[in-house]
Design an enzyme around this catalytic site. Structure first.
Site, PDB file in Angstrom:
ATOM      1  N   GLU A 167       1.707  -5.172   3.591  1.00  0.00           N
ATOM      2  CA  GLU A 167       1.145  -5.309   1.933  1.00  0.00           C
ATOM      3  C   GLU A 167       2.497  -5.641   1.320  1.00  0.00           C
ATOM      4  O   GLU A 167       3.154  -5.122   0.623  1.00  0.00           O
ATOM      5  CB  GLU A 167       0.760  -4.474   1.157  1.00  0.00           C
ATOM      6  CG  GLU A 167      -0.947  -4.743   1.373  1.00  0.00           C
ATOM      7  CD  GLU A 167      -1.966  -3.825   0.697  1.00  0.00           C
ATOM      8  OE1 GLU A 167      -1.008  -3.126  -0.010  1.00  0.00           O
ATOM      9  OE2 GLU A 167      -2.799  -3.899   0.815  1.00  0.00           O
ATOM     10  N   GLU A 350      -8.212  -4.486   6.061  1.00  0.00           N
ATOM     11  CA  GLU A 350      -8.851  -3.223   4.727  1.00  0.00           C
ATOM     12  C   GLU A 350      -9.427  -3.573   3.756  1.00  0.00           C
ATOM     13  O   GLU A 350      -9.521  -4.369   3.115  1.00  0.00           O
ATOM     14  CB  GLU A 350      -7.114  -2.173   3.235  1.00  0.00           C
ATOM     15  CG  GLU A 350      -6.396  -1.728   4.270  1.00  0.00           C
ATOM     16  CD  GLU A 350      -5.435  -1.293   3.043  1.00  0.00           C
ATOM     17  OE1 GLU A 350      -5.710  -1.139   2.274  1.00  0.00           O
ATOM     18  OE2 GLU A 350      -3.887  -0.459   4.106  1.00  0.00           O
TER      19      GLU A 350
HETATM   20  C1  PNW Z   1      -3.061  -0.524  -1.109  1.00  0.00           C
HETATM   21  N1  PNW Z   1      -2.794  -5.100  -5.477  1.00  0.00           N
HETATM   22  O1  PNW Z   1      -3.108  -1.312  -1.998  1.00  0.00           O
HETATM   23  C2  PNW Z   1      -2.688  -0.254   0.096  1.00  0.00           C
HETATM   24  O2  PNW Z   1      -2.494  -0.639   1.048  1.00  0.00           O
HETATM   25  C3  PNW Z   1      -3.249   1.210   0.076  1.00  0.00           C
HETATM   26  O3  PNW Z   1      -2.360   1.864   0.592  1.00  0.00           O
HETATM   27  C4  PNW Z   1      -3.892   1.136  -0.934  1.00  0.00           C
HETATM   28  O4  PNW Z   1      -4.548   3.529  -0.938  1.00  0.00           O
HETATM   29  C5  PNW Z   1      -5.523   0.954  -1.115  1.00  0.00           C
HETATM   30  O5  PNW Z   1      -5.032  -0.621  -0.905  1.00  0.00           O
HETATM   31  C6  PNW Z   1      -5.785   1.182  -2.934  1.00  0.00           C
HETATM   32  O6  PNW Z   1      -4.853   0.914  -3.701  1.00  0.00           O
HETATM   33  C7  PNW Z   1      -2.982  -1.837  -2.814  1.00  0.00           C
HETATM   34  O7  PNW Z   1      -2.411  -5.005  -7.650  1.00  0.00           O
HETATM   35  C8  PNW Z   1      -2.361  -2.471  -4.529  1.00  0.00           C
HETATM   36  O8  PNW Z   1      -3.463  -5.841  -5.238  1.00  0.00           O
HETATM   37  C9  PNW Z   1      -2.297  -2.570  -4.625  1.00  0.00           C
HETATM   38  C10 PNW Z   1      -3.215  -4.086  -4.628  1.00  0.00           C
HETATM   39  C11 PNW Z   1      -3.347  -3.999  -3.885  1.00  0.00           C
HETATM   40  C12 PNW Z   1      -3.065  -3.405  -3.081  1.00  0.00           C
END
Ligand code: PNW
Length: 448
Positions: A167, A350
């Site tokens: 990401e 994920e």
């Molecule tokens: C992912 N957004 O993070 C990460 O890969 C993980 O480590 C995390 O724990 C999980 O999703 C849950 O949050 C994101 O704002 C954080 O779109 C933010 C976003 C997307 C994914």
């Protein structure tokens, strides 16, 4: 619901990331990461006092955790490596003790018939590299290659699926633009440079892998499909900007060798002219793309910073992290990917949700009906995309465990396995029990 079906050999697993689960971040000679610093600065954390110091104590409980994965029936486990355990200063000296942990993890997974999927970078950049500019320093592509080489040379063959970055959008947007994530900067001039150097590092690592690796390597992006709130020209244009910023900013250079035209409109003077050679490096043939999907966004023209958009709240269920439950978005984005970038094996790397979990019942059970419902609908959405011709090869649930949700600490629980952080006791929730059945029947149980 329509009947679900998954192809033979579809790979079912779960995902975690090093800093979120391991604990003992400085053990056995490891160097600190930017997340270690961020968590220990109470001005930066949304949940001050929370950190990865202990987390799920997975570093000390790895063998029992893999035994649990085996009992759950997982076929694959997506984990990440803490760069600073391998190279405490980020470059130079290799720390054998840190490397030994991941060798043991991989060997234990293989001994239990679980396929390792190894992510090189899931956000915990060595602090020593941040001191040299981190993702803002062009040399970081070389630093990343040096690190990747150590892992490829030691583990390729035992690991057959590699991921360069997790990401890049979240790192740039959260870490460099808005400051909500490490390293906590708020600078619109830095965000495009950090993104570009991440993508250069990705390209350089894939290029190295083609020279010395023998299996598969890909990139993991988070995709959040954007839908216009109305059919007005303004809302449509706002939606195009939002999609360019979050989704195409990373996939277009990786897959097509160019940035979306909208990037200059969005960032204005903060968007540099990037050299053509860089884009040639970024565009490498990939064996797969991993997609992280949580939610969608409905967009209207607005006065939001840079994007000039505003989100539109829906009459829908929202998770504890404020994300709309919208399974259809997963089908839509998979179809969009195939349409825009062509046929390539895809993995859902994920997908999952944080919901309020009621306290453990008297018999120890953790009933998480909202997560169960979320997962069932998203599995069906994946099945729909496969039926429509998208080559989806596997699904990794986020997350195996309740863990450190970055700046939100332990307040948001994404796990299918409940973790009692006082005792480190692990308890599979109802969602985990269902997942075991789903894996055992390759999804058929969902049609009962
Ligand atoms: C992912 N957004 O993070 C990460 O890969 C993980 O480590 C995390 O724990 C999980 O999703 C849950 O949050 C994101 O704002 C954080 O779109 C933010 C976003 C997307 C994914």
């Amino acid at each position: 619901m329509t009947r679900v079906s998954f192809p033979d050999g579809f790979l079912w697993g779960a995902a975690t990331a090093a800093y979120q689960v391991e604990g003992s971040p400085l053990a056995d000679g490891a160097g600190p990461s930017i997340w270690q610093r961020f968590c220990h600065d109470p001005r930066l954390m949304a949940a001050p006092g929370h950190s990865g110091d202990v987390a799920c104590d997975h570093y000390n409980r790895m063998e029992e955790d893999v035994a649990l994965m085996k009992r759950l029936g997982l076929q694959a486990y997506r984990f990440s490596v803490a760069w600073g355990r391998i190279l405490p200063e980020g470059t130079g000296r290799v720390n054998e003790a840190g490397l030994a942990f991941y060798e043991r993890l991989v060997d234990t997974l293989l001994a239990n018939g679980i396929e390792p999927i190894c992510t090189l970078f899931h956000w915990d950049l060595p602090a020593a590299l941040d001191d040299r500019g981190g993702w803002l320093n062009r040399d970081i592509a070389d630093w990343f290659v040096e690190y990747a080489r150590v892992l490829f040379e030691r583990l390729d063959g035992r690991v057959k699926k590699w991921v360069t970055l997790n990401e890049p959008w979240v790192v740039s947007d959260g870490g460099y633009l808005h400051g909500a994530l490490a390293p906590g900067h708020k600078n619109m001039f830095e965000a495009p440079i950090a993104s570009h150097n991440m993508m250069r590092a990705h390209g350089a690592a894939v290029k190295l892998y083609r020279e010395i690796g023998a299996h598969e390597i890909g990139l993991v992006v988070n995709i959040e499909p954007k839908y216009p709130a109305s059919d007005s020209a303004e809302d449509q244009a706002a939606t195009v900007r939002a999609d360019a910023y979050m989704n195409r900013q990373y996939l277009d250079p990786a897959m097509l060798g160019r940035y979306p035209d909208e990037m200059r409109e969005i960032f204005g003077v903060a968007w540099p002219d990037f050299p053509a050679d860089d884009l040639a490096l970024i565009r490498q043939k990939l064996d797969f793309v991993g997609i992280n999907y949580y939610t969608r966004n409905v967009v209207t023209d607005g006065d939001g910073f840079l994007l000039r958009t505003a989100p539109v709240k829906q009459d829908a269920t929202y998770t504890e992290t404020g994300w709309e439950v919208y399974p259809r978005g997963l089908t839509d984005l998979l179809l969009w990917f195939k349409d825009r970038y062509g046929d390539l094996p895809l993995y859902i790397t994920e997908n999952g949700a944080a919901f309020y979990d009621p306290p453990q019942a008297e018999d120890g059970a953790v009933h998480d009906p909202l997560r169960v419902s979320y997962l069932k609908k998203h599995w069906a959405a994946v099945s729909d995309a496969i039926a429509a011709g998208v080559d989806v090869r596997g699904y990794m649930l986020w997350s195996l465990f309740d863990n450190l949700e970055w700046s939100l600490g332990y307040t948001k629980r994404f796990g299918m396995v409940h973790v009692n952080f006082a005792t480190q006791e692990r308890t599979p929730k109802d969602s985990a029990k269902l997942y075991t059945q789903v894996i055992a029947t390759n999804g058929a149980v969902l049609n009962d």
